[in-house]
Design a protein around this motif. Structure first.
Motif, mmCIF file in Angstrom:
data_model
loop_
_atom_site.group_PDB
_atom_site.id
_atom_site.type_symbol
_atom_site.label_atom_id
_atom_site.label_comp_id
_atom_site.label_asym_id
_atom_site.label_seq_id
_atom_site.Cartn_x
_atom_site.Cartn_y
_atom_site.Cartn_z
ATOM 1 N N ASP A 23 -12.870 -1.644 -15.224
ATOM 2 C CA ASP A 23 -13.231 -3.065 -15.201
ATOM 3 C C ASP A 23 -12.017 -3.979 -15.241
ATOM 4 O O ASP A 23 -12.087 -5.129 -14.824
ATOM 5 C CB ASP A 23 -14.131 -3.404 -16.405
ATOM 6 C CG ASP A 23 -15.440 -2.634 -16.340
ATOM 7 O OD1 ASP A 23 -15.807 -2.203 -15.239
ATOM 8 O OD2 ASP A 23 -16.074 -2.475 -17.395
ATOM 9 N N CYS A 24 -10.907 -3.499 -15.778
ATOM 10 C CA CYS A 24 -9.760 -4.371 -16.009
ATOM 11 C C CYS A 24 -8.615 -4.134 -15.026
ATOM 12 O O CYS A 24 -7.555 -4.731 -15.171
ATOM 13 C CB CYS A 24 -9.259 -4.198 -17.440
ATOM 14 S SG CYS A 24 -10.462 -4.731 -18.674
ATOM 15 N N LYS A 25 -8.828 -3.259 -14.074
ATOM 16 C CA LYS A 25 -7.730 -2.935 -13.153
ATOM 17 C C LYS A 25 -7.196 -4.158 -12.417
ATOM 18 O O LYS A 25 -5.995 -4.312 -12.223
ATOM 19 C CB LYS A 25 -8.193 -1.873 -12.149
ATOM 20 C CG LYS A 25 -8.006 -0.492 -12.715
ATOM 21 C CD LYS A 25 -8.126 0.586 -11.672
ATOM 22 C CE LYS A 25 -7.738 1.920 -12.287
ATOM 23 N NZ LYS A 25 -8.517 3.038 -11.780
ATOM 24 N N GLU A 26 -8.138 -5.016 -12.001
ATOM 25 C CA GLU A 26 -7.765 -6.225 -11.276
ATOM 26 C C GLU A 26 -6.931 -7.147 -12.168
ATOM 27 O O GLU A 26 -5.864 -7.614 -11.786
ATOM 28 C CB GLU A 26 -9.033 -6.944 -10.808
ATOM 29 C CG GLU A 26 -8.775 -8.037 -9.797
ATOM 30 C CD GLU A 26 -8.419 -7.489 -8.413
ATOM 31 O OE1 GLU A 26 -7.929 -8.271 -7.603
ATOM 32 O OE2 GLU A 26 -8.606 -6.284 -8.163
ATOM 33 N N ILE A 27 -7.444 -7.401 -13.380
ATOM 34 C CA ILE A 27 -6.757 -8.244 -14.360
ATOM 35 C C ILE A 27 -5.375 -7.682 -14.665
ATOM 36 O O ILE A 27 -4.389 -8.404 -14.734
ATOM 37 C CB ILE A 27 -7.578 -8.302 -15.677
ATOM 38 C CG1 ILE A 27 -8.912 -8.996 -15.434
ATOM 39 C CG2 ILE A 27 -6.789 -9.006 -16.781
ATOM 40 C CD1 ILE A 27 -9.857 -8.915 -16.617
ATOM 41 N N ASP A 28 -5.339 -6.361 -14.828
ATOM 42 C CA ASP A 28 -4.095 -5.698 -15.166
ATOM 43 C C ASP A 28 -3.025 -5.976 -14.120
ATOM 44 O O ASP A 28 -1.883 -6.293 -14.445
ATOM 45 C CB ASP A 28 -4.343 -4.189 -15.272
ATOM 46 C CG ASP A 28 -3.115 -3.458 -15.772
ATOM 47 O OD1 ASP A 28 -2.712 -3.727 -16.903
ATOM 48 O OD2 ASP A 28 -2.563 -2.641 -15.028
ATOM 49 N N ARG A 29 -3.413 -5.881 -12.857
ATOM 50 C CA ARG A 29 -2.442 -6.105 -11.795
ATOM 51 C C ARG A 29 -1.981 -7.560 -11.762
ATOM 52 O O ARG A 29 -0.806 -7.843 -11.546
ATOM 53 C CB ARG A 29 -3.056 -5.694 -10.449
ATOM 54 C CG ARG A 29 -2.050 -4.986 -9.567
ATOM 55 C CD ARG A 29 -2.594 -4.766 -8.165
ATOM 56 N NE ARG A 29 -3.177 -5.981 -7.639
ATOM 57 C CZ ARG A 29 -4.341 -6.043 -6.972
ATOM 58 N NH1 ARG A 29 -5.022 -4.958 -6.790
ATOM 59 N NH2 ARG A 29 -4.794 -7.188 -6.514
ATOM 60 N N PHE A 32 0.382 -8.173 -14.633
ATOM 61 C CA PHE A 32 1.634 -7.498 -14.360
ATOM 62 C C PHE A 32 2.484 -8.295 -13.369
ATOM 63 O O PHE A 32 3.696 -8.459 -13.553
ATOM 64 C CB PHE A 32 1.341 -6.096 -13.809
ATOM 65 C CG PHE A 32 2.571 -5.296 -13.526
ATOM 66 C CD1 PHE A 32 3.510 -5.078 -14.511
ATOM 67 C CD2 PHE A 32 2.795 -4.738 -12.273
ATOM 68 C CE1 PHE A 32 4.657 -4.338 -14.257
ATOM 69 C CE2 PHE A 32 3.934 -4.005 -12.006
ATOM 70 C CZ PHE A 32 4.857 -3.796 -12.998
ATOM 71 N N GLU A 33 1.831 -8.824 -12.345
ATOM 72 C CA GLU A 33 2.546 -9.641 -11.362
ATOM 73 C C GLU A 33 3.106 -10.903 -12.012
ATOM 74 O O GLU A 33 4.213 -11.336 -11.715
ATOM 75 C CB GLU A 33 1.614 -10.028 -10.198
ATOM 76 C CG GLU A 33 1.233 -8.857 -9.296
ATOM 77 C CD GLU A 33 2.458 -8.215 -8.640
ATOM 78 O OE1 GLU A 33 3.364 -8.949 -8.222
ATOM 79 O OE2 GLU A 33 2.497 -6.974 -8.552
ATOM 80 N N LYS A 34 2.330 -11.490 -12.916
ATOM 81 C CA LYS A 34 2.768 -12.703 -13.603
ATOM 82 C C LYS A 34 3.997 -12.427 -14.473
ATOM 83 O O LYS A 34 4.924 -13.224 -14.528
ATOM 84 C CB LYS A 34 1.640 -13.244 -14.500
ATOM 85 C CG LYS A 34 0.619 -14.074 -13.767
ATOM 86 C CD LYS A 34 -0.280 -14.761 -14.789
ATOM 87 C CE LYS A 34 -1.615 -15.126 -14.193
ATOM 88 N NZ LYS A 34 -2.565 -15.568 -15.219
ATOM 89 N N ILE A 35 3.966 -11.291 -15.168
ATOM 90 C CA ILE A 35 5.097 -10.941 -16.026
ATOM 91 C C ILE A 35 6.355 -10.730 -15.171
ATOM 92 O O ILE A 35 7.436 -11.223 -15.488
ATOM 93 C CB ILE A 35 4.800 -9.666 -16.853
ATOM 94 C CG1 ILE A 35 3.667 -9.935 -17.840
ATOM 95 C CG2 ILE A 35 6.054 -9.215 -17.605
ATOM 96 C CD1 ILE A 35 3.206 -8.707 -18.607
ATOM 97 N N LYS A 36 6.177 -10.011 -14.071
ATOM 98 C CA LYS A 36 7.326 -9.772 -13.185
ATOM 99 C C LYS A 36 7.882 -11.087 -12.665
ATOM 100 O O LYS A 36 9.092 -11.292 -12.609
ATOM 101 C CB LYS A 36 6.885 -8.888 -12.003
ATOM 102 C CG LYS A 36 7.016 -7.422 -12.280
ATOM 103 C CD LYS A 36 7.148 -6.607 -11.003
ATOM 104 C CE LYS A 36 6.040 -6.918 -10.012
ATOM 105 N NZ LYS A 36 5.983 -5.942 -8.911
#
Ligand code: ZN
Length: 80
Positions: A23-29, A32-36
């Motif tokens: 359920d969280c795979k989308e959020i996770d990505r 992650f992009e935001k942190i990068k």
């Protein structure tokens, strides 16, 4: 093996170690992009500053590092 999602804390079974549930795979990505992106703009930020800048938990930023998704160069990224 039993895994716990780093976003919703749901426990789930997975054949390999996974830190994010389906359920969280989308959020996770997205996060992650935001942190990068944040680290590109502010390369010397520590976990706390990234968390504050993005409005997320510092522990979540640390989970990305622990999981090996996020590699911080030059050792600027401090642990709490
Ligand atoms: Zn989840």
């Amino acid at each position: 093996m039993l895994c716990t999602c780093k976003h919703c804390y749901k426990s789930f079974m997975s054949r390999t170690y996974t830190s994010v549930c389906e359920d969280c795979k989308e959020i996770d990505r997205e996060i992650f992009e935001k942190i990068k992106d944040y680290l590109t703009r502010y390369p010397n930020s520590n976990a706390m500053q990234v968390a504050e800048g993005l409005g997320i938990r510092a522990s979540l930023v640390l989970r990305y590092i622990d999981d090996g998704d996020l590699v911080i160069s030059k050792g600027h990224f401090e642990s709490l």
